[in-house]
Design a protein around this motif. Structure first.
Motif, PDB file in Angstrom:
ATOM      1  N   ALA A 246      52.381  -4.126   6.504  1.00 24.71           N
ATOM      2  CA  ALA A 246      51.715  -5.385   6.886  1.00 24.71           C
ATOM      3  C   ALA A 246      50.609  -5.753   5.910  1.00 24.71           C
ATOM      4  CB  ALA A 246      51.148  -5.268   8.297  1.00 24.71           C
ATOM      5  N   PHE A 247      50.051  -4.738   5.257  1.00 27.02           N
ATOM      6  CA  PHE A 247      48.929  -5.017   4.352  1.00 27.02           C
ATOM      7  C   PHE A 247      49.370  -5.687   3.052  1.00 27.02           C
ATOM      8  CE2 PHE A 247      44.938  -3.706   6.161  1.00 27.02           C
ATOM      9  CZ  PHE A 247      45.393  -3.184   7.365  1.00 27.02           C
ATOM     10  N   ARG A 248      50.664  -5.653   2.761  1.00 26.68           N
ATOM     11  CA  ARG A 248      51.126  -6.309   1.536  1.00 26.68           C
ATOM     12  C   ARG A 248      50.858  -7.816   1.606  1.00 26.68           C
ATOM     13  NH1 ARG A 248      54.160  -4.203  -2.245  1.00 26.68           N
ATOM     14  NH2 ARG A 248      55.010  -2.535  -0.964  1.00 26.68           N
ATOM     15  N   LEU A 249      51.105  -8.362   2.780  1.00 28.75           N
ATOM     16  CA  LEU A 249      50.895  -9.806   2.943  1.00 28.75           C
ATOM     17  C   LEU A 249      49.410 -10.157   2.728  1.00 28.75           C
ATOM     18  CD1 LEU A 249      52.547 -12.043   5.546  1.00 28.75           C
ATOM     19  CD2 LEU A 249      50.086 -12.213   5.233  1.00 28.75           C
ATOM     20  N   ILE A 250      48.532  -9.353   3.303  1.00 28.88           N
ATOM     21  CA  ILE A 250      47.090  -9.628   3.159  1.00 28.88           C
ATOM     22  C   ILE A 250      46.707  -9.509   1.684  1.00 28.88           C
ATOM     23  CG2 ILE A 250      44.772  -8.947   3.905  1.00 28.88           C
ATOM     24  CD1 ILE A 250      46.104  -7.536   6.315  1.00 28.88           C
ATOM     25  N   ARG A 251      47.187  -8.453   1.068  1.00 26.29           N
ATOM     26  CA  ARG A 251      46.874  -8.141  -0.332  1.00 26.29           C
ATOM     27  C   ARG A 251      47.306  -9.262  -1.283  1.00 26.29           C
ATOM     28  NH1 ARG A 251      43.237  -4.598  -1.941  1.00 26.29           N
ATOM     29  NH2 ARG A 251      43.995  -3.033  -3.374  1.00 26.29           N
ATOM     30  N   GLN A 252      48.452  -9.869  -0.963  1.00 31.50           N
ATOM     31  CA  GLN A 252      48.979 -10.920  -1.843  1.00 31.50           C
ATOM     32  C   GLN A 252      48.113 -12.173  -1.815  1.00 31.50           C
ATOM     33  OE1 GLN A 252      52.895 -11.029  -0.190  1.00 31.50           O
ATOM     34  NE2 GLN A 252      53.763  -9.720  -1.771  1.00 31.50           N
ATOM     35  N   HIS A 253      47.256 -12.286  -0.795  1.00 31.68           N
ATOM     36  CA  HIS A 253      46.516 -13.532  -0.637  1.00 31.68           C
ATOM     37  C   HIS A 253      45.028 -13.441  -0.934  1.00 31.68           C
ATOM     38  CE1 HIS A 253      49.759 -15.995   0.856  1.00 31.68           C
ATOM     39  NE2 HIS A 253      50.167 -14.949   1.557  1.00 31.68           N
ATOM     40  N   THR A 254      44.493 -12.219  -1.020  1.00 30.09           N
ATOM     41  CA  THR A 254      43.031 -12.153  -1.179  1.00 30.09           C
ATOM     42  C   THR A 254      42.591 -10.985  -2.060  1.00 30.09           C
ATOM     43  OG1 THR A 254      40.912 -11.970  -0.038  1.00 30.09           O
ATOM     44  CG2 THR A 254      42.767 -10.859   1.013  1.00 30.09           C
ATOM     45  N   THR A 255      41.481 -11.210  -2.774  1.00 28.87           N
ATOM     46  CA  THR A 255      40.884 -10.124  -3.565  1.00 28.87           C
ATOM     47  C   THR A 255      39.724  -9.464  -2.813  1.00 28.87           C
ATOM     48  OG1 THR A 255      39.428 -11.696  -4.676  1.00 28.87           O
ATOM     49  CG2 THR A 255      41.504 -11.137  -5.805  1.00 28.87           C
ATOM     50  N   THR A 256      39.464  -9.861  -1.565  1.00 24.76           N
ATOM     51  CA  THR A 256      38.452  -9.132  -0.788  1.00 24.76           C
ATOM     52  C   THR A 256      38.953  -7.694  -0.603  1.00 24.76           C
ATOM     53  OG1 THR A 256      37.635 -11.099   0.361  1.00 24.76           O
ATOM     54  CG2 THR A 256      37.294  -8.997   1.462  1.00 24.76           C
ATOM     55  N   PRO A 257      38.133  -6.697  -0.990  1.00 21.46           N
ATOM     56  CA  PRO A 257      38.585  -5.301  -0.873  1.00 21.46           C
ATOM     57  C   PRO A 257      38.891  -4.921   0.584  1.00 21.46           C
ATOM     58  CG  PRO A 257      36.669  -5.463  -2.298  1.00 21.46           C
ATOM     59  CD  PRO A 257      36.822  -6.801  -1.637  1.00 21.46           C
ATOM     60  N   LEU A 258      39.885  -4.076   0.761  1.00 22.80           N
ATOM     61  CA  LEU A 258      40.352  -3.725   2.107  1.00 22.80           C
ATOM     62  C   LEU A 258      40.121  -2.230   2.390  1.00 22.80           C
ATOM     63  CD1 LEU A 258      43.759  -5.653   1.952  1.00 22.80           C
ATOM     64  CD2 LEU A 258      41.612  -6.436   2.996  1.00 22.80           C
ATOM     65  N   ALA A 259      39.674  -1.953   3.608  1.00 20.18           N
ATOM     66  CA  ALA A 259      39.459  -0.563   4.048  1.00 20.18           C
ATOM     67  C   ALA A 259      40.224  -0.342   5.343  1.00 20.18           C
ATOM     68  CB  ALA A 259      37.972  -0.305   4.277  1.00 20.18           C
ATOM     69  N   VAL A 260      40.858   0.807   5.447  1.00 20.29           N
ATOM     70  CA  VAL A 260      41.679   1.136   6.623  1.00 20.29           C
ATOM     71  C   VAL A 260      41.646   2.647   6.852  1.00 20.29           C
ATOM     72  CG1 VAL A 260      44.061   1.193   7.514  1.00 20.29           C
ATOM     73  CG2 VAL A 260      43.306  -0.782   6.251  1.00 20.29           C
ATOM     74  N   GLY A 261      41.820   3.085   8.088  1.00 19.53           N
ATOM     75  CA  GLY A 261      42.130   4.499   8.266  1.00 19.53           C
ATOM     76  C   GLY A 261      41.369   5.276   9.307  1.00 19.53           C
TER      77      GLY A 261
END
Ligand code: KDG
Ligand code: MG
Length: 402
Positions: A246-261
Motif C-alpha cells: 500500500a505504501f507504493r501508492l503513497i510513495r509515488q505521490h509525495t516526497t514527505t518522508p515516511l515512517a512505519v513499524g
C-alpha cells in the motif's frame, strides 16, 4: 552461567508495566520489558506458563541460541504476544551479559557510533493555539525534533492529544473508550497546523506527525503532498501497513518522508517496505519486535536500503525498553531518531536508570548491562489495573483504526 529462576513483575505506577527478571547461579540478574499495552496479562501468562519453565537451567550466555529456540521452537511464529515475550527474555540476557562483562550493552554490540541519541518530544493541544504553545514549550526545553498533534475542530477527541500535562497516556482504566473519527475534517485542518508552526517558529526544528493508521493510501498521498512545503522529518503510520505494498501508492505521490513499524513484531512484517524503499524510517522497537537480537537484524537489512531507525518510545514502553533502545541506538550505524515520552516520577522511581535528557538528546552514562533496574518493593505498591487503548468509529458507526 546458568539460569536459576525467572519471574514476571506486573506493576501500575500510573500505567501498567510487565517486567521479566532472570536470575543466574552466579548472582547476576537481568531484566527485560514485556509490556504490551492493553494485553499485558497475555504476555505475563505466555512467559510464566510457557517460556520460563523452558529457561531454567539454560546457559544464560547463549542469547542467539535462546532466541532461535524460543522463536523456532515454539512452532507458532511471530505476533505481538510471542515477540514481546521473546523480547523480554532477550533484553534480560543482554543485561546479564553486560553485567558479567562489566560493560554497557552497546559495547557488546560493537561500541558507540555516536555520543548522544537525538530524540523527539510530543507537542500537542486540543486546538491549534494550544498545540502552538506546546511547540514553544518543547523548543524552550531544548528539543531539536518535535512531533505535533492537534485536536480537530468538530471532533471531540483526536489521536495524540494529551490530558493537559507532560505525561501523555492514551490507555484508560476500565473498558475501551470509543472515539468518533472524520478523515475529511482531519485532512482539512492538518496542513494549516503545520503552516502555523512554521510561520511562528521558523525552520530550525525537525517536525514530525503521526497519522496513526487513520488514512486510506490515496488520502495519505494527498496529505503527504500538502505537507511537503513544511519539510517534515516524517509522516508516521499514514495507512495500516499489513499490506506493505500500500505504501507504493503513497510513495509515488509525495516526497514527505515516511515512517512505519511501531506495531510490527518481526522482520517479515517490514521486509517489503524496506527492500522496495517504500519508507525512510523503520519504527520497530526492542520490546515488540523480539528484542535487541531481532531489532539488530531489521536494522541491518534497513541499512542496505538507506532506511534509518526511528524506534517507538511511547509511555507504554517502560524505562527498561528505553534503556535497551538507547544502548541499541548508541551502536546502530543507520540511526535516525528516537521517540521520547517522559515517564511519570512514580514510574521513574520503580525503574531507576541513569539515562537523562540534555538539550534535545538522551545521554546514556556508562553502566554495566542495560543501565536500568527495577525496585521490586516500589513496584509492589502499584498493583495491576485493567486498562485499554481507545477504539474508533466513523460517524455512521463503522469501526475504524484507532
Ligand atoms: O508513540 C506513538 O507514535 C504512538 O503511536 C503511540 C501508540 O499509540 C501507543 O504506544 C500504543 O500503545
Ligand atoms: Mg505512532
Amino acid at each position: 552461567m546458568k539460569i536459576l529462576s525467572a519471574k514476571v513483575i506486573v506493576t501500575c505506577p500510573g500505567r501498567n508495566f510487565v517486567t521479566l527478571k532472570i536470575e543466574t547461579d552466579q548472582g547476576i540478574y537481568g531484566i527485560g520489558d514485556a509490556t504490551l499495552n492493553g494485553r499485558e496479562l497475555a504476555v505475563k501468562s505466555y512467559l510464566e506458563d510457557h517460556i520460563i519453565p523452558c529457561l531454567i537451567g539454560r546457559d544464560a550466555s547463549r542469547i542467539e541460541d535462546t532466541w532461535q529456540y524460543l522463536y523456532r521452537g515454539g512452532y507458532w511464529r511471530r505476533g505481538p504476544v510471542t515477540m514481546t515475550a521473546i523480547a523480554a527474555v532477550d533484553m534480560a540476557l543482554w543485561d546479564i551479559k553486560g553485567k558479567a562483562a562489566n560493560l554497557p550493552v552497546y559495547q557488546l554490540l560493537g561500541g558507540k557510533s555516536r555520543d548522544a541519541v537525538m530524540v523527539y518530544g510530543h507537542a500537542n493541544g486540543r486546538d491549534h493555539a494550544e498545540a502552538l504553545d506546546a511547540v514553544g514549550h518543547y523548543i524552550d526545553m531544548g528539543y531539536k525534533a518535535i512531533r505535533v498533534q492537534s485536536g480537530v475542530p468538530g471532533l471531540d477527541k483526536a489521536y495524540g492529544v494529551g490530558k493537559g500535562n507532560m505525561y501523555y497516556e492514551p490507555a484508560d482504566k476500565g473498558l475501551p473508550d470509543e472515539e468518533i473519527w472524520d478523515t475529511p475534517l482531519y485532512l482539512r485542518h492538518t496542513p494549516d497546523l503545520f503552516e502555523k508552526v512554521r510561520v511562528k517558529y521558523g525552520s530550525d526544528h525537525h517536525l514530525l506527525h503521526d497519522c496513526h493508521h487513520r488514512l486510506k493510501p490515496i488520502e495519505a498521498a494527498q496529505l503527504g503532498k500538502s505537507l511537503e512545503q513544511f519539510k517534515l522529518f516524517w509522516m508516521e503510520d499514514a495507512t495500516p501497513a499489513e499490506n506493505q505494498e500500500a505504501f507504493r501508492l503513497i510513495r509515488q505521490h509525495t516526497t514527505t518522508p515516511l515512517a512505519v513499524g511501531e506495531i510490527m513484531s518481526s522482520i517479515w512484517d517490514c521486509k517489503d517496505l524496506i527492500q522496495n524503499q517504500l519508507i525512510d524510517y523503520i519504527r520497530t522497537t526492542v520490546v515488540h519486535a523480539g528484542g535487541i537480537t531481532h531489532l539488530r537484524r531489521i536494522a541491518d537489512l534497513a541499512s542496505l536500503y538507506q532506511v534509518h531507525t526511528g524506534c517507538h518510545g511511547a509511555t507504554d514502553l517502560s524505562p527498561v525498553s528505553m534503556a535497551a533502545a538507547l544502548n541499541f541506538n548508541m551502536w546502530v550505524p543507520n540511526f535516525g531518531i528516537q521517540e521520547y515520552m517522559r515517564h511519570t516520577p512514580e514510574t521513574d522511581a520503580v525503574f531507576p536508570h541513569g539515562y537523562h535528557f540534555d538539550k534535545g538528546y538522551l545521554m546514556l552514562p556508562d553502566a554495566p548491562g542495560l543501565g536500568v533496574d527495577i525496585d521490586e518493593a516500589a513496584a509492589l505498591k502499584f498493583p495491576y489495573e485493567r486498562a485499554y487503548l481507545p477504539t474508533c468509529r466513523l460517524r455512521d458507526g463503522t469501526v475504524w483504526n484507532w
